[in-house]
Design an enzyme around this catalytic site. Structure first.
Site, PDB file in Angstrom:
ATOM      1  N   ASP A  29       0.855  -1.195   0.000  1.00 38.81           N
ATOM      2  CA  ASP A  29       0.000   0.000   0.000  1.00 38.81           C
ATOM      3  C   ASP A  29       0.884   1.236   0.000  1.00 38.81           C
ATOM      4  O   ASP A  29       1.968   1.232   0.593  1.00 38.81           O
ATOM      5  CB  ASP A  29      -0.918   0.015   1.229  1.00 38.81           C
ATOM      6  CG  ASP A  29      -2.135   0.884   1.001  1.00 38.81           C
ATOM      7  OD1 ASP A  29      -3.233   0.330   0.766  1.00 38.81           O
ATOM      8  OD2 ASP A  29      -1.994   2.123   1.020  1.00 38.81           O
ATOM      9  N   THR A 115     -13.494  -3.204  -8.709  1.00 40.61           N
ATOM     10  CA  THR A 115     -14.663  -3.063  -9.590  1.00 40.61           C
ATOM     11  C   THR A 115     -14.359  -2.020 -10.663  1.00 40.61           C
ATOM     12  O   THR A 115     -13.937  -0.904 -10.348  1.00 40.61           O
ATOM     13  CB  THR A 115     -15.874  -2.604  -8.751  1.00 40.61           C
ATOM     14  OG1 THR A 115     -16.060  -3.543  -7.700  1.00 40.61           O
ATOM     15  CG2 THR A 115     -17.130  -2.528  -9.597  1.00 40.61           C
ATOM     16  N   LYS A 197     -20.561  -8.022 -12.104  1.00 39.24           N
ATOM     17  CA  LYS A 197     -20.393  -7.315 -10.827  1.00 39.24           C
ATOM     18  C   LYS A 197     -21.188  -6.003 -10.815  1.00 39.24           C
ATOM     19  O   LYS A 197     -21.868  -5.667  -9.846  1.00 39.24           O
ATOM     20  CB  LYS A 197     -18.906  -7.038 -10.594  1.00 39.24           C
ATOM     21  CG  LYS A 197     -18.579  -6.022  -9.519  1.00 39.24           C
ATOM     22  CD  LYS A 197     -18.905  -6.532  -8.135  1.00 39.24           C
ATOM     23  CE  LYS A 197     -19.007  -5.393  -7.147  1.00 39.24           C
ATOM     24  NZ  LYS A 197     -18.131  -5.416  -6.065  1.00 39.24           N
ATOM     25  N   ASN A 201     -24.825  -4.745  -8.371  1.00 41.61           N
ATOM     26  CA  ASN A 201     -25.026  -3.543  -7.562  1.00 41.61           C
ATOM     27  C   ASN A 201     -26.069  -2.612  -8.175  1.00 41.61           C
ATOM     28  O   ASN A 201     -26.790  -1.921  -7.455  1.00 41.61           O
ATOM     29  CB  ASN A 201     -23.687  -2.831  -7.339  1.00 41.61           C
ATOM     30  CG  ASN A 201     -22.877  -3.541  -6.258  1.00 41.61           C
ATOM     31  OD1 ASN A 201     -23.400  -4.382  -5.529  1.00 41.61           O
ATOM     32  ND2 ASN A 201     -21.602  -3.214  -6.162  1.00 41.61           N
ATOM     33  N   ARG A 204     -29.498  -3.808  -7.200  1.00 39.03           N
ATOM     34  CA  ARG A 204     -29.836  -3.399  -5.833  1.00 39.03           C
ATOM     35  C   ARG A 204     -30.210  -1.909  -5.783  1.00 39.03           C
ATOM     36  O   ARG A 204     -31.148  -1.511  -5.113  1.00 39.03           O
ATOM     37  CB  ARG A 204     -28.632  -3.694  -4.931  1.00 39.03           C
ATOM     38  CG  ARG A 204     -28.988  -3.947  -3.490  1.00 39.03           C
ATOM     39  CD  ARG A 204     -27.870  -4.664  -2.768  1.00 39.03           C
ATOM     40  NE  ARG A 204     -27.970  -4.507  -1.328  1.00 39.03           N
ATOM     41  CZ  ARG A 204     -28.783  -5.224  -0.555  1.00 39.03           C
ATOM     42  NH1 ARG A 204     -29.541  -6.145  -1.091  1.00 39.03           N
ATOM     43  NH2 ARG A 204     -28.812  -5.026   0.746  1.00 39.03           N
ATOM     44  N   GLY A 248     -25.642   4.884   0.200  1.00 41.68           N
ATOM     45  CA  GLY A 248     -24.240   5.275   0.368  1.00 41.68           C
ATOM     46  C   GLY A 248     -23.312   4.107   0.161  1.00 41.68           C
ATOM     47  O   GLY A 248     -23.695   3.070  -0.392  1.00 41.68           O
ATOM     48  N   CYS A 251     -20.016   1.300  -3.220  1.00 36.87           N
ATOM     49  CA  CYS A 251     -20.337   0.405  -4.339  1.00 36.87           C
ATOM     50  C   CYS A 251     -21.641   0.748  -5.023  1.00 36.87           C
ATOM     51  O   CYS A 251     -21.665   1.053  -6.211  1.00 36.87           O
ATOM     52  CB  CYS A 251     -20.407  -1.018  -3.813  1.00 36.87           C
ATOM     53  SG  CYS A 251     -18.950  -1.416  -2.853  1.00 36.87           S
ATOM     54  N   TYR A 306     -22.727   4.828   6.443  1.00 40.39           N
ATOM     55  CA  TYR A 306     -23.603   4.692   5.281  1.00 40.39           C
ATOM     56  C   TYR A 306     -24.638   3.606   5.470  1.00 40.39           C
ATOM     57  O   TYR A 306     -25.654   3.580   4.771  1.00 40.39           O
ATOM     58  CB  TYR A 306     -22.798   4.481   3.991  1.00 40.39           C
ATOM     59  CG  TYR A 306     -22.298   3.077   3.720  1.00 40.39           C
ATOM     60  CD1 TYR A 306     -21.064   2.658   4.187  1.00 40.39           C
ATOM     61  CD2 TYR A 306     -23.063   2.184   2.980  1.00 40.39           C
ATOM     62  CE1 TYR A 306     -20.607   1.376   3.922  1.00 40.39           C
ATOM     63  CE2 TYR A 306     -22.611   0.905   2.713  1.00 40.39           C
ATOM     64  CZ  TYR A 306     -21.384   0.503   3.193  1.00 40.39           C
ATOM     65  OH  TYR A 306     -20.942  -0.761   2.936  1.00 40.39           O
ATOM     66  N   LYS A 307     -24.392   2.704   6.443  1.00 40.02           N
ATOM     67  CA  LYS A 307     -25.420   1.708   6.757  1.00 40.02           C
ATOM     68  C   LYS A 307     -25.220   1.209   8.186  1.00 40.02           C
ATOM     69  O   LYS A 307     -24.232   1.576   8.848  1.00 40.02           O
ATOM     70  CB  LYS A 307     -25.394   0.553   5.760  1.00 40.02           C
ATOM     71  CG  LYS A 307     -24.150  -0.299   5.813  1.00 40.02           C
ATOM     72  CD  LYS A 307     -24.321  -1.480   4.873  1.00 40.02           C
ATOM     73  CE  LYS A 307     -23.159  -2.430   4.977  1.00 40.02           C
ATOM     74  NZ  LYS A 307     -23.362  -3.603   4.142  1.00 40.02           N
ATOM     75  N   ARG A 314     -18.316   6.375   3.954  1.00 37.57           N
ATOM     76  CA  ARG A 314     -18.077   6.741   2.551  1.00 37.57           C
ATOM     77  C   ARG A 314     -19.395   6.921   1.797  1.00 37.57           C
ATOM     78  O   ARG A 314     -20.274   6.093   1.886  1.00 37.57           O
ATOM     79  CB  ARG A 314     -17.225   5.667   1.855  1.00 37.57           C
ATOM     80  CG  ARG A 314     -15.766   5.709   2.289  1.00 37.57           C
ATOM     81  CD  ARG A 314     -14.967   4.632   1.627  1.00 37.57           C
ATOM     82  NE  ARG A 314     -15.445   3.312   1.972  1.00 37.57           N
ATOM     83  CZ  ARG A 314     -15.027   2.194   1.386  1.00 37.57           C
ATOM     84  NH1 ARG A 314     -14.139   2.248   0.416  1.00 37.57           N
ATOM     85  NH2 ARG A 314     -15.491   1.024   1.770  1.00 37.57           N
TER      86      ARG A 314
HETATM   87  N1  SAJ Z   1     -29.863   0.368   1.483  1.00 37.27           N
HETATM   88  C1  SAJ Z   1     -31.185   0.822   1.475  1.00 37.27           C
HETATM   89  N2  SAJ Z   1     -32.188  -0.097   1.464  1.00 37.27           N
HETATM   90  C2  SAJ Z   1     -31.930  -1.439   1.484  1.00 37.27           C
HETATM   91  C3  SAJ Z   1     -30.601  -1.883   1.487  1.00 37.27           C
HETATM   92  C4  SAJ Z   1     -29.583  -0.957   1.480  1.00 37.27           C
HETATM   93  O1  SAJ Z   1     -31.446   2.037   1.474  1.00 37.27           O
HETATM   94  O2  SAJ Z   1     -32.895  -2.210   1.496  1.00 37.27           O
HETATM   95  C5  SAJ Z   1     -28.749   1.340   1.487  1.00 37.27           C
HETATM   96  C6  SAJ Z   1     -27.839   1.164   2.691  1.00 37.27           C
HETATM   97  O3  SAJ Z   1     -28.337   1.880   3.792  1.00 37.27           O
HETATM   98  C7  SAJ Z   1     -26.546   1.740   2.151  1.00 37.27           C
HETATM   99  C8  SAJ Z   1     -26.569   1.344   0.693  1.00 37.27           C
HETATM  100  O4  SAJ Z   1     -27.914   1.040   0.374  1.00 37.27           O
HETATM  101  O5  SAJ Z   1     -26.529   3.142   2.254  1.00 37.27           O
HETATM  102  C9  SAJ Z   1     -25.684   0.182   0.310  1.00 37.27           C
HETATM  103  O6  SAJ Z   1     -25.686  -0.810   1.306  1.00 37.27           O
HETATM  104  P1  SAJ Z   1     -25.744  -2.381   0.993  1.00 37.27           P
HETATM  105  O7  SAJ Z   1     -25.757  -3.088   2.288  1.00 37.27           O
HETATM  106  O8  SAJ Z   1     -26.875  -2.659   0.080  1.00 37.27           O
HETATM  107  O9  SAJ Z   1     -24.453  -2.666   0.135  1.00 37.27           O
HETATM  108  P2  SAJ Z   1     -22.858  -2.404   0.284  1.00 37.27           P
HETATM  109  O10 SAJ Z   1     -22.523  -1.188  -0.533  1.00 37.27           O
HETATM  110  O11 SAJ Z   1     -22.412  -2.427   1.698  1.00 37.27           O
HETATM  111  O12 SAJ Z   1     -22.279  -3.704  -0.459  1.00 37.27           O
HETATM  112  C10 SAJ Z   1     -22.674  -3.997  -1.800  1.00 37.27           C
HETATM  113  C11 SAJ Z   1     -23.061  -5.479  -1.894  1.00 37.27           C
HETATM  114  N3  SAJ Z   1     -23.725  -5.739  -3.176  1.00 37.27           N
HETATM  115  C12 SAJ Z   1     -24.860  -6.436  -3.264  1.00 37.27           C
HETATM  116  O13 SAJ Z   1     -25.448  -6.876  -2.300  1.00 37.27           O
HETATM  117  C13 SAJ Z   1     -25.398  -6.654  -4.636  1.00 37.27           C
HETATM  118  C14 SAJ Z   1     -21.802  -6.344  -1.737  1.00 37.27           C
HETATM  119  O14 SAJ Z   1     -22.132  -7.708  -1.967  1.00 37.27           O
HETATM  120  C15 SAJ Z   1     -20.739  -5.910  -2.755  1.00 37.27           C
HETATM  121  O15 SAJ Z   1     -19.545  -6.649  -2.606  1.00 37.27           O
HETATM  122  C16 SAJ Z   1     -20.417  -4.468  -2.463  1.00 37.27           C
HETATM  123  O16 SAJ Z   1     -21.607  -3.689  -2.666  1.00 37.27           O
HETATM  124  C17 SAJ Z   1     -19.307  -4.039  -3.415  1.00 37.27           C
HETATM  125  O17 SAJ Z   1     -18.135  -4.038  -3.000  1.00 37.27           O
HETATM  126  O18 SAJ Z   1     -19.598  -3.837  -4.596  1.00 37.27           O
END
Ligand code: SAJ
Length: 411
Positions: A29, A115, A197, A201, A204, A248, A251, A306-307, A314
């Protein structure tokens, strides 16, 4: 086998430590401080099981600031989004490929885990690695799909997609990951792997945008969106995600733009992004309604991660909400029990809540479920609360004299 992992962040560190179970791993790094911390056995962020894994495998892991010769090189560097132009900033991927280039020799394997927009492995990475090289080496894209908060478990048990520049590259990558991956590994070409990939996302993001739109329509129809979504999800082929204050993380708010980058047809994807990006504005409207009769309102943001239950802020929608609220003339106090660094001062819970006119719950950290409305109400100037995540038991807050607004429910 000796493996060099470039990029020691949220994905590079767990990957390195999992591989160090069987192999010698050199983690690289550019940040000296991260390298020093890791060599002292300290992991710079919280993730279940990671500290224990470091303890177990640290004898086969060393962090450095320079690349060195190895059998395998794994690129796990950030690929941020240029915020104004909405295009991928691939400078770290390019730099990593250039750092590997002088050390490449016959039979080496290079794996890109970051990604990236479709075509990046073939059009950007491969030419840098190849330029004038006489040695023959293998290259694959194997996107990381683990979720922060459950990274190690998902790295081990999720299926993986491996896209090699040829079949042998895919096979070698599969062989390497089989030392810790218990999920299935599916082989394809580089661009399909990159595309898959991004599709995951984007799927979602679009689903969350739909939930956010449902939440707004439900308010107009005077019903509770959370109840309605729960009931719709009883259908065996429906799975609507949760509305919230916006999307947030590094990804889901970013990857859809990577997919759109080279395309002329991305109407649904960009509309979903707009809907999710506008949710902080929607939350602000709710707050404005609650404090309309208060002079110089003071509001308290609960949660900037962010969650739920991560220390990562981030791309958090909390930041946009805070800026909008400040532009509105509100004084904003901020509390998050997990996040350590944020552009606004993070106060302890009592300071953040004291004399406030409205609590705005942005992140659904588990600890917020247990807040005591009676005690909190006594500390506040006016008793108002907005729940953007549906985690509070609202009756208790109403009984304690609060005016309560749940995102997705009118009144
Ligand atoms: N969120 C909502 N409503 C929901 C689910 C999530 O508003 O029902 C929001 C969360 O609060 C957050 C954001 O979406 O702000 C993203 O959170 P997340 O838990 O959905 O996802 P990440 O970003 O933590 O991780 C995602 C995952 N992708 C999928 O589930 C398709 C993870 O598997 C990936 O590896 C990651 O992105 C990545 O690195 O791309």
């Amino acid at each position: 086998m000796k493996i060099c992992v470039l990029g020691l962040g949220y994905m590079g560190i767990p990957t390195s430590l999992l591989l160090a179970k069987e192999h010698t791993v050199i983690g690289v790094d550019i940040k000296e401080s991260v390298v020093q911390q890791l060599n002292k056995g300290i992991v710079p962020f919280d993730e279940p099981g990671l500290k224990e894994l470091m303890k177990k495998n640290k004898d086969r892991f060393i962090a450095k600031t320079e690349v060195e010769s190895a059998d395998v090189f794994i690129i796990s560097v950030p690929t941020p989004l240029e915020p104004a132009m909405k295009i991928a900033d691939l400078q770290y991927v390019r730099a990593a490929a250039e750092m590997i280039y002088p050390y490449l020799s016959d039979g080496n394997l290079v794996i890109l885990e970051s990604t990236v927009p479709p075509g990046t492995t073939d059009r950007l990475v491969l030419p840098i690695l190849k330029k004038g090289h006489t040695s023959s080496f293998f290259v694959a894209h194997c996107p990381e799909r683990a979720i922060p908060g459950n990274t190690l478990h998902e790295m081990i048990y999720n299926d993986r997609i491996i896209g090699g520049i040829n079949h042998r590259s895919s096979e070698l990558t599969k062989e390497l990951y089989s030392c810790f991956v218990k999920g299935n590994m599916f082989l394809t070409d580089t661009t399909t792997a990159e595309f898959v990939k991004l599709m995951e996302n984007t799927f979602r993001d679009v689903n969350i945008a739909l939930a956010n739109e449902f939440a707004q329509i439900a308010e107009e129809s005077k019903i509770n969106a959370w109840e309605a979504i729960g009931l719709a999800n009883k259908h065996p082929r429906v799975n609507i995600l949760d509305p919230g204050p916006g999307v947030g993380g590094h990804c889901i708010a970013i990857d859809p733009w990577f997919l759109a980058e080279h395309s002329k047809s991305f109407r649904l994807i960009s509309l979903a992004r707009q809907i999710n990006d506008s949710m902080p504005n929607y939350v602000l409207h709710a707050v404005r309604d609650l404090v309309q009769d208060v002079n110089n309102p003071v509001i308290t943001v609960l949660g900037v991660a962010y969650k739920a239950d991560v220390d990562d802020a981030r791309e958090t929608p909390a930041l946009k909400f805070i800026k909008l609220a400040e532009n509105e003339g509100f004084q904003v106090k901020v509390h998050d029990p997990l996040v350590e660094s944020f552009p606004y001062p993070l106060l302890d819970f009592e300071d953040a809540v004291k004399d406030s006119d409205c609590l705005v719950l942005i992140t659904n950290h588990a600890v917020f479920r247990d807040m005591n409305p009676q005690i909190i109400g006594e500390m506040m100037h006016q008793k108002n609360i907005v729940d953007t995540r549906n985690i509070l038991s609202l009756d208790g807050w109403v009984s304690a004299g609060f005016s309560v607004k749940l995102l997705g429910k009118s009144g």
